[in-house]
Structures are given as C-alpha cells and as structure tokens.
Scaffold this motif. Structure first.
Motif, PDB file in Angstrom:
ATOM      1  N   MET A   1      -3.508  -3.205  -1.938  1.00 27.34           N
ATOM      2  CA  MET A   1      -3.799  -4.065  -0.794  1.00 27.34           C
ATOM      3  C   MET A   1      -4.698  -5.235  -1.174  1.00 27.34           C
ATOM      4  SD  MET A   1      -4.342  -1.253   2.237  1.00 27.34           S
ATOM      5  CE  MET A   1      -4.677  -2.522   3.466  1.00 27.34           C
ATOM      6  N   GLY A   2      -4.476  -6.361  -0.498  1.00 25.45           N
ATOM      7  CA  GLY A   2      -5.329  -7.531  -0.658  1.00 25.45           C
ATOM      8  C   GLY A   2      -4.719  -8.603  -1.531  1.00 25.45           C
ATOM      9  N   THR A   3      -5.102  -9.841  -1.262  1.00 26.15           N
ATOM     10  CA  THR A   3      -4.548 -10.989  -1.977  1.00 26.15           C
ATOM     11  C   THR A   3      -4.824 -10.922  -3.468  1.00 26.15           C
ATOM     12  OG1 THR A   3      -4.941 -12.312   0.012  1.00 26.15           O
ATOM     13  CG2 THR A   3      -4.498 -13.504  -2.030  1.00 26.15           C
ATOM     14  N   ASN A   4      -6.052 -10.567  -3.839  1.00 24.89           N
ATOM     15  CA  ASN A   4      -6.413 -10.588  -5.263  1.00 24.89           C
ATOM     16  C   ASN A   4      -5.616  -9.558  -6.060  1.00 24.89           C
ATOM     17  OD1 ASN A   4      -7.727  -8.490  -3.963  1.00 24.89           O
ATOM     18  ND2 ASN A   4      -9.734  -8.884  -4.863  1.00 24.89           N
ATOM     19  N   ARG A   5      -5.522  -8.337  -5.554  1.00 27.19           N
ATOM     20  CA  ARG A   5      -4.766  -7.317  -6.271  1.00 27.19           C
ATOM     21  C   ARG A   5      -3.272  -7.645  -6.308  1.00 27.19           C
ATOM     22  NH1 ARG A   5      -7.092  -1.233  -5.580  1.00 27.19           N
ATOM     23  NH2 ARG A   5      -9.203  -1.647  -6.328  1.00 27.19           N
ATOM     24  N   ALA A   6      -2.779  -8.238  -5.233  1.00 23.74           N
ATOM     25  CA  ALA A   6      -1.374  -8.630  -5.205  1.00 23.74           C
ATOM     26  C   ALA A   6      -1.070  -9.667  -6.275  1.00 23.74           C
ATOM     27  CB  ALA A   6      -1.012  -9.161  -3.825  1.00 23.74           C
ATOM     28  N   ALA A   7      -1.955 -10.635  -6.430  1.00 21.20           N
ATOM     29  CA  ALA A   7      -1.756 -11.663  -7.448  1.00 21.20           C
ATOM     30  C   ALA A   7      -1.831 -11.077  -8.859  1.00 21.20           C
ATOM     31  CB  ALA A   7      -2.796 -12.765  -7.278  1.00 21.20           C
TER      32      ALA A   7
ATOM     33  N   GLY B   1      -0.078 -10.814   7.695  1.00 18.62           N
ATOM     34  CA  GLY B   1      -0.183  -9.838   6.623  1.00 18.62           C
ATOM     35  C   GLY B   1      -1.375 -10.139   5.742  1.00 18.62           C
ATOM     36  N   MET B   2      -1.436  -9.489   4.573  1.00 16.34           N
ATOM     37  CA  MET B   2      -2.620  -9.596   3.736  1.00 16.34           C
ATOM     38  C   MET B   2      -2.364  -9.999   2.291  1.00 16.34           C
ATOM     39  SD  MET B   2      -4.846  -6.305   5.053  1.00 16.34           S
ATOM     40  CE  MET B   2      -6.293  -6.744   4.118  1.00 16.34           C
ATOM     41  N   GLU B   3      -1.186  -9.804   1.744  1.00 20.09           N
ATOM     42  CA  GLU B   3      -1.000  -9.938   0.291  1.00 20.09           C
ATOM     43  C   GLU B   3      -0.142 -11.130  -0.150  1.00 20.09           C
ATOM     44  OE1 GLU B   3      -2.183  -6.080   1.499  1.00 20.09           O
ATOM     45  OE2 GLU B   3      -0.244  -7.008   1.972  1.00 20.09           O
ATOM     46  N   ASP B   4       0.585 -11.741   0.763  1.00 17.99           N
ATOM     47  CA  ASP B   4       1.712 -12.563   0.334  1.00 17.99           C
ATOM     48  C   ASP B   4       1.326 -13.866  -0.347  1.00 17.99           C
ATOM     49  OD1 ASP B   4       3.155 -10.521   1.328  1.00 17.99           O
ATOM     50  OD2 ASP B   4       3.902 -11.564   3.093  1.00 17.99           O
ATOM     51  N   THR B   5       0.176 -14.455   0.007  1.00 14.33           N
ATOM     52  CA  THR B   5      -0.218 -15.664  -0.711  1.00 14.33           C
ATOM     53  C   THR B   5      -0.510 -15.350  -2.175  1.00 14.33           C
ATOM     54  OG1 THR B   5      -2.515 -15.372   0.031  1.00 14.33           O
ATOM     55  CG2 THR B   5      -1.095 -16.825   1.337  1.00 14.33           C
TER      56      THR B   5
ATOM     57  N   PHE C   1       0.819  -1.216   0.000  1.00 18.19           N
ATOM     58  CA  PHE C   1       0.000   0.000   0.000  1.00 18.19           C
ATOM     59  C   PHE C   1       0.848   1.260   0.000  1.00 18.19           C
ATOM     60  CE2 PHE C   1       1.017   0.187   4.466  1.00 18.19           C
ATOM     61  CZ  PHE C   1       0.876   1.518   4.812  1.00 18.19           C
ATOM     62  N   GLU C   2       0.286   2.286  -0.593  1.00 20.21           N
ATOM     63  CA  GLU C   2       0.826   3.640  -0.478  1.00 20.21           C
ATOM     64  C   GLU C   2      -0.343   4.563  -0.172  1.00 20.21           C
ATOM     65  OE1 GLU C   2       2.944   6.408   0.361  1.00 20.21           O
ATOM     66  OE2 GLU C   2       4.077   4.666  -0.299  1.00 20.21           O
TER      67      GLU C   2
ATOM     68  N   GLY D   1      -1.232  -2.644 -13.775  1.00 17.58           N
ATOM     69  CA  GLY D   1      -1.137  -2.674 -12.328  1.00 17.58           C
ATOM     70  C   GLY D   1      -1.966  -1.561 -11.711  1.00 17.58           C
ATOM     71  N   PHE D   2      -1.687  -1.253 -10.463  1.00 19.30           N
ATOM     72  CA  PHE D   2      -2.462  -0.258  -9.733  1.00 19.30           C
ATOM     73  C   PHE D   2      -1.653   1.005  -9.421  1.00 19.30           C
ATOM     74  CE2 PHE D   2      -4.335  -4.390  -8.977  1.00 19.30           C
ATOM     75  CZ  PHE D   2      -5.681  -4.154  -9.217  1.00 19.30           C
TER      76      PHE D   2
END
Length: 345
Positions: free
Chosen positions: A82-88, A257-261, A34-35, A63-64
């Motif tokens: 932020m979040g698993t889905n956006r990270a993937a 955390g929230m994104e790593d998977t 996040f930023e 990307g975002f």
C-alpha cells in the motif's frame, strides 16, 4: 605463447559457461496493492483471486511480496503493497528485473477504491482516464486559510486554490491512453456485477443521490490518488474541483485510490528506458466504500465505522477480478492481434 594460452583459456571459459536464460515473456502484468495475509486460502485482499489462477510463484526480493505467474497465458501478478512510495518502488524494481521482458506488456492496475456518490455506487468498477495526484502542491491548515478560500490546498507555482491555468508539465496529472481505456470499457460494459443485500444496505442512506443508489455497474471516469485515506463531503467537493481543475472534466472524479501515481510514474520512467510502454497501462478501480458520509451523517463517525469492517470489500474484490479478467483473457489469448498493435488505436 603465453598470450595465446590466456586467450584459449578465456575462450574455453566463455564457451563452457551456462547460457543466460531468455527473459520470461509477459503479456499482461496485473498490479494489485494490498493483501491481508497469505497468497491464497485465507481472508482475501486484492492479490488472492488472481493468485489462485496463477500456479507459479516467483521470488521477488526487491518487492514486498513474491510474484505469481501463469505460464499458459503469460500473465504476471504483482503486489506493490500500500501507498504511493511502495507502489513506485515495486513497479520500478519489476521493470528493471532482467528475468522479465516487459517491453510489450500491458499493465492492468486492479484495485479497490472509494467511489464518489455523485457519480457511482459501491461494488461498481470504473475504467480510469486520468489519475490526479491529491498530495503534490502547497498546503495551509484550514484554520489559517484566508476567508475567501474554500480550501487550504494550492497548486504548486500558484497563489490561490484552483488558480488557472494549471501548471504545465505537472506532477499532479497522469493522463492514460483514452483509446485503450475506451476499448476496455466497451469490452466489459455489459459485465454483470453481482448485487447483494450488503450493497443495498450501504446504498440506502444516500437519499437524493441517484447514482449512489444504483446497482453496481461498469463506469468510466477519473481517479484522485494520494497517500491519505480521506473521507467526507467537504473534501469530496474539493477533490471534485481539484480533478476538474487538472482535467477540465466537470464530472470526471469517480474513484479515489492510493497507489496509482506511483505505478504510473514508475512505468513512465521504464518507458524512457525502453523497458515498458506507458501507452499500454489500464487502471481499473472498484468501489469498496463511498467517499462521503450519507446525507445528514457525520464524516468522522462514518470513516471510523468503515475501519471496523468494509461491507463492500468482497464485492469490490470480486468486481476487479471479474471485470479485469475479461480484459486479461482477451489480451493474453489473442496475443498475435495485440502484441504489436495497441487496441483502440
């Protein structure tokens, strides 16, 4: 004659076409989540400290947030959102982008986290050995669970909480390269993470939890990762048991955390396509808050109080940049040593 003319025209078009640019060399990808606002110059999130030392902005429409790049060190900066889905999504989009050669790149996830007060303190930095997904599985509302159950979450293909053995080939367990993790820990274990009055004030109420009251330091452990920002002693006990169930490490759960998977699943897919090397992934999580209320406190009050401001936020951001930066500099500046040989093997 007509065929010869067509061939001649085709040859002329091919030879006169501009050559495709060679993919950009990337030695390390720094992954943040996040930023808060702009890349630089305002209240900082995870992206900002890294962006300040990466002068080149690269558009990233899939990307975002646009990427940043340091051409001297060959380091690329990604913000997944932020979040698993956006990270993937962000990670997979970057890995498939033909502008970059990531086949030998190291990936450093450098992001803030909640710290288990039984294992560490706010401001600390933990190198992660395994990431455990906290969402995937079966779920029953706690008000409807059998009395014999301690929690309403059940592993997929099992009939009770923590029923063994853990399912094989699970979507819940993401083990990392432990030899690389241990190499990074050894490289940074003596890094002096600054203590301050805000951290001391946050530590003080955690009476009877000696690890929660220590000054910030570099640790090793496992991470529980999911979509929800959870909090409280009951869930903390569950995720201690949940992490132990999947890894067998009784004291493994250090950070959440929230994104790593999402990032790890994407890198694994890119690895199967020859676009990335999953053995070259490091996860560094730094503690911006505790995962539980202080002894005798109330979980909801503590959680909602954190939403009005996280006193350890800047300390955790500083720790991620300082500790992670040691590894980034070592890999990038000594690239001939690490390009073909993963350290710690």
């Amino acid at each position: 004659m007509r065929r010869l003319a067509v061939l001649a025209c085709l040859f002329a078009c091919l030879t006169s076409a501009p050559a495709l640019a060679a993919p950009l060399e990337v030695r390390v990808v720094v992954v943040t989540a996040f930023e808060i606002g702009e890349d630089t110059g305002d209240k900082a999130g995870e992206f900002q400290a890294w962006a300040q030392v990466m002068p080149q902005k690269i558009p990233f429409k899939t990307g975002f947030r646009d990427l940043r790049y340091d051409p001297a060190r060959k380091v690329l900066l990604l913000s997944t959102s932020m979040g698993t889905n956006r990270a993937a999504i962000s990670t997979l989009a970057l890995g498939l982008d033909p502008r970059f050669d990531l086949s030998k790149s190291y990936w450093l996830i450098a992001a803030i986290a909640g710290v288990n007060p039984n294992q560490g303190s706010v401001g600390s930095a933990a190198w992660i050995g395994a990431v455990i997904d906290s969402d995937f599985g079966y779920m029953i509302d706690p008000r409807e669970t059998p009395k014999a159950w301690s929690i309403g979450q059940i592993p997929l293909h099992r009939k009770a909480p923590y029923e063994g053995p853990p399912p094989a080939n699970s979507e819940n367990l993401f083990p990392l390269n432990l030899t690389l993790r241990d190499w990074a820990f050894d490289l940074t274990r003596d890094a002096a993470i600054a203590d301050n009055d805000a951290l001391k004030a946050l530590r003080a109420p955690y009476v009877g939890l000696p690890k929660a009251q220590t000054p910030p330091m570099v640790l090793k452990g496992d991470e529980v990762s999911g979509q929800a920002f959870w909090h409280g002693e009951i869930l903390n006990r569950h995720y201690e048991a949940w992490a132990n169930y999947w890894t067998g490490d009784q004291d493994g759960f250090v950070m959440t955390g929230m994104e790593d998977t999402g990032v790890l699943a994407a890198v694994d897919a890119l690895g199967r396509a020859g676009r990335a090397d999953p053995r070259r992934v490091l996860v560094l999580r730094t503690a911006s808050n505790y995962t539980t209320q202080p002894p005798g406190g109330d979980a909801a009050t503590n959680l909602l109080g954190e939403q009005t401001g996280v006193p350890a936020l800047q300390s955790s951001l500083d720790a991620a940049f300082k500790v992670g930066g040691v590894v980034v500099d070592e890999l990038s500046k000594n690239w001939p040593r690490y390009a073909d040989a993963v350290p710690g093997r």
